[in-house]
Enzyme design. Structure first.
Site, PDB file in Angstrom:
ATOM      1  N   CYS A  85       3.784  -0.650 -12.151  1.00 49.32           N
ATOM      2  CA  CYS A  85       4.473   0.553 -13.368  1.00 49.32           C
ATOM      3  C   CYS A  85       5.177  -0.035 -14.105  1.00 49.32           C
ATOM      4  O   CYS A  85       6.744   0.653 -14.345  1.00 49.32           O
ATOM      5  CB  CYS A  85       4.514   1.784 -12.402  1.00 49.32           C
ATOM      6  SG  CYS A  85       5.764   1.678 -11.224  1.00 49.32           S
ATOM      7  N   ASP A  89       4.822  -9.332   6.115  1.00 51.92           N
ATOM      8  CA  ASP A  89       5.425  -9.829   4.240  1.00 51.92           C
ATOM      9  C   ASP A  89       4.321  -9.926   3.654  1.00 51.92           C
ATOM     10  O   ASP A  89       3.463 -11.138   4.206  1.00 51.92           O
ATOM     11  CB  ASP A  89       6.221 -10.471   4.922  1.00 51.92           C
ATOM     12  CG  ASP A  89       6.714 -10.981   3.308  1.00 51.92           C
ATOM     13  OD1 ASP A  89       6.066 -11.378   2.374  1.00 51.92           O
ATOM     14  OD2 ASP A  89       8.279 -11.664   3.302  1.00 51.92           O
ATOM     15  N   ALA A 119       0.866  -1.279   0.139  1.00 50.66           N
ATOM     16  CA  ALA A 119       0.318  -0.023   0.288  1.00 50.66           C
ATOM     17  C   ALA A 119       0.420   1.455   0.418  1.00 50.66           C
ATOM     18  O   ALA A 119       0.669   1.932  -0.536  1.00 50.66           O
ATOM     19  CB  ALA A 119      -1.093  -0.071   1.264  1.00 50.66           C
ATOM     20  N   ALA A 120       2.116   0.823   0.359  1.00 46.16           N
ATOM     21  CA  ALA A 120       2.430   2.716   0.442  1.00 46.16           C
ATOM     22  C   ALA A 120       3.718   2.822  -0.331  1.00 46.16           C
ATOM     23  O   ALA A 120       3.403   2.338  -1.714  1.00 46.16           O
ATOM     24  CB  ALA A 120       4.372   2.087   1.546  1.00 46.16           C
ATOM     25  N   PRO A 121       2.787   4.336  -0.812  1.00 44.90           N
ATOM     26  CA  PRO A 121       2.647   5.615   0.076  1.00 44.90           C
ATOM     27  C   PRO A 121       1.673   5.610   0.457  1.00 44.90           C
ATOM     28  O   PRO A 121       1.066   6.874   1.367  1.00 44.90           O
ATOM     29  CB  PRO A 121       3.570   6.782  -0.388  1.00 44.90           C
ATOM     30  CG  PRO A 121       3.651   6.563  -1.919  1.00 44.90           C
ATOM     31  CD  PRO A 121       3.517   5.325  -2.039  1.00 44.90           C
ATOM     32  N   GLY A 122       0.507   5.330   0.363  1.00 41.31           N
ATOM     33  CA  GLY A 122      -0.715   4.931   0.119  1.00 41.31           C
ATOM     34  C   GLY A 122      -1.798   5.994  -0.587  1.00 41.31           C
ATOM     35  O   GLY A 122      -2.745   6.515  -0.410  1.00 41.31           O
ATOM     36  N   SER A 123      -1.044   6.211  -2.541  1.00 36.17           N
ATOM     37  CA  SER A 123      -2.375   6.602  -3.195  1.00 36.17           C
ATOM     38  C   SER A 123      -3.300   6.134  -3.796  1.00 36.17           C
ATOM     39  O   SER A 123      -4.306   6.682  -4.157  1.00 36.17           O
ATOM     40  CB  SER A 123      -1.297   7.608  -4.466  1.00 36.17           C
ATOM     41  OG  SER A 123      -0.252   8.133  -4.001  1.00 36.17           O
ATOM     42  N   ASP A 146       2.090  -2.638   4.171  1.00 32.25           N
ATOM     43  CA  ASP A 146       3.193  -2.410   3.249  1.00 32.25           C
ATOM     44  C   ASP A 146       4.374  -3.376   4.257  1.00 32.25           C
ATOM     45  O   ASP A 146       4.060  -3.248   5.646  1.00 32.25           O
ATOM     46  CB  ASP A 146       3.692  -1.215   3.433  1.00 32.25           C
ATOM     47  CG  ASP A 146       4.773  -1.373   1.743  1.00 32.25           C
ATOM     48  OD1 ASP A 146       4.017  -1.146   0.891  1.00 32.25           O
ATOM     49  OD2 ASP A 146       5.606  -1.204   2.318  1.00 32.25           O
ATOM     50  N   ASP A 171      -0.739  -4.102  -5.840  1.00 32.22           N
ATOM     51  CA  ASP A 171       0.510  -2.988  -7.264  1.00 32.22           C
ATOM     52  C   ASP A 171       1.972  -2.806  -6.194  1.00 32.22           C
ATOM     53  O   ASP A 171       2.406  -2.355  -5.321  1.00 32.22           O
ATOM     54  CB  ASP A 171      -0.054  -1.342  -6.512  1.00 32.22           C
ATOM     55  CG  ASP A 171       0.364  -0.291  -7.340  1.00 32.22           C
ATOM     56  OD1 ASP A 171       0.864  -0.872  -8.261  1.00 32.22           O
ATOM     57  OD2 ASP A 171       1.164   0.618  -6.560  1.00 32.22           O
TER      58      ASP A 171
END
Lengths: 159, 315
Positions: free
Chosen positions: B238, B167, B117-121, B140, B185
């Site tokens: 990405c 983990d 999840a980090a940084p949370g966008s 995360d 992601d």
């Protein structure tokens, strides 16, 4: 995981009394509040607590809304935003320039003396959180460093 | 053009091995900053009010067609240093990075896991879709990155989020079959965001990509196992490397017969189908339902996305 400590009814009631006395605000009585150490209070939902009890490695849950310091409630920016228009006492209205300074962490000089320790700042309809009132009549905003506007850009004109 | 940006030999070989990519356009996009874009956080204010406030400040915005609350910033304006940003009324997020949550389409009342999840966008975007109802678990593995995640969750005013540090590969041990929606992601070699970090192009290697792909596959399997029957998972990266994208999904559906790939349609987003073959390796024909978005299509990030449904309890 650390045990989730719900605010029991007596603590919740004490919190509501402080909120009412300080800010004239309606309370969080219909909400789930939890203690998060050092007088910090977080707001969440009962479903969130149920799920958290099943998870491992829980770091935090819900939203940090306030900290109790002795007999004072220091609202976080989010805490003040949730109460927002219901805050009727100890509120100060800022101009645009003052709001920029506030969000940069700079103190604001009050026009008139106030004996209270904390006030909530408003700019138009936006709540900007609590500020601590000092003896010299300045209000020091409790804006965390990571949420402050950059001073350099404030001096050179707000972009 | 190929010589004006520092790229590893492996990366040059990779780019010319991708059948459909416009390498010249890609390298051009690597050398330009991405278009700035924001998401209006309707958990804190009405969309039209925030738009009005920004307009008053001189910010020129244009709606991003595929992102419900997303806008391109048309003029040169430092949104990150505005009161609206600091108060959490707007969130600066890449336009294409808003796509995976649009594909996942979380609903109020659902249980949603954001595994990396980090940084949370995307966590904050999921929360916005859920309107305070249901629960999001934002996980995360990295504590330092979790601090950024916590800050963003706080700034966006989210009450129904649990932040965990674990983990992601171990999540099924305590959350098997638990979630309605899962977003993976995955950490990747970031070839879709080279214009933010040229180092990604300089140090890119097949070896690093292959190593990461094993982690990505484990995370994808873990995320899938955490789904309820009928639940949906979106796997996204990405990066452009098929090793981290099509290969991962190919192996996932090979190991999970109850996984079905679904087509992805997002209005206005220029997408290419997933590759069916790469470097003499043939993938499952279903992989065609995955999508690739190249950075030069929208002057934004490059992304790969796959939407997977769990059809039944697995073997």
């Amino acid at each position: 995981m650390k045990k989730i400590v719900l605010l029991n009814s007596s603590k919740k009631s004490a919190f509501q009394t402080l909120l009412e006395r300080q800010y004239g605000a309606e309370d969080f009585s219909d909400k789930v509040l939890i203690q998060a150490g050092e007088g910090k209070i977080r707001l969440t939902t009962s479903d969130t607590i149920k799920v958290a009890e099943k998870m491992r490695g829980v770091q935090s849950l819900g939203l940090y809304i306030a900290k109790i310091e002795g007999q004072e409630v220091v609202l976080s920016i989010e805490g003040s935003q949730i109460l927002c228009n219901r805050i009727t006492r100890n509120r100060i209205e800022l101009t645009e320039e003052q709001a920029k300074l506030w969000m940069g962490g700079a103190p604001i000089q009050l026009d008139k003396f106030t004996a209270v320790k904390y006030v909530v700042a408003f700019y138009k309809h936006l709540c900007l959180g609590c500020g601590r009132v000092s003896a010299d009549g300045k209000v020091y905003p409790q804006v965390p460093k990571w949420r402050r506007l950059q001073q350099e850009q404030l001096r050179t004109g707000f972009t | 053009m190929l010589n004006s940006i520092k790229m590893s030999e492996d990366l040059k070989n990779l780019l010319y091995s991708l059948p459909e990519i416009d390498v010249e356009s890609l390298l051009g996009s690597y050398q330009k900053p991405m278009r700035e874009s924001i998401r209006i956080n309707t958990l804190k204010a009405r969309e039209e009010d925030v738009l009005y406030m920004l307009k008053e400040k001189g910010v020129e915005l244009e709606k991003i067609p595929w992102a419900r609350y997303g806008y391109w910033v048309l003029n040169d304006f430092n949104i990150s240093n505005t009161i609206e940003h600091m108060l959490g009324l707007v969130y600066i997020q890449g336009a294409v990075s808003m796509a995976p949550v649009e594909v996942l389409s979380p609903k109020p009342g659902e249980l949603v896991l954001d595994l990396c999840a980090a940084p949370g966008s995307k966590t904050t975007q999921i929360a916005q879709f859920m309107q305070g109802e249901g629960v999001i678990v934002a996980n995360d593995v990295n504590l330092k990155r979790i601090r950024a995640l916590s800050s963003n969750v706080q700034r966006c005013g989210i009450i129904n989020c649990i932040i965990t540090q674990a983990d992601g590969r171990r999540f099924p041990l305590w959350a098997k079959g638990f979630f309605d929606k899962v977003l993976v992601d995955a950490p990747c070699t970031s070839l879709g965001i080279v214009s933010k970090d040229w180092g990604a192009a300089k140090k890119w290697s097949f070896r690093a990509s292959e190593r990461l792909s094993r982690l990505q596959l484990s995370l994808a399997i873990s995320g899938f196992e955490c789904l309820k029957v009928g639940g949906t998972m979106v796997y996204a990266t990405c990066t452009l490397s098929p090793q981290e994208n099509e290969w991962v999904i190919d192996r996932l559906i090979a190991s999970k017969p109850n996984a079905r790939l679904e087509s992805i349609n997002l209005e206005g987003l220029k997408m290419k189908k997933g590759l069916l073959e790469w470097q003499h390796e043939k993938f499952n024909p279903e992989i065609e339902r995955c999508v690739r978005v190249y950075p030069y299509e929208h002057e934004a990030e490059g992304f790969f996305m796959a939407k997977i449904v769990k059809e039944s309890d697995g073997p």
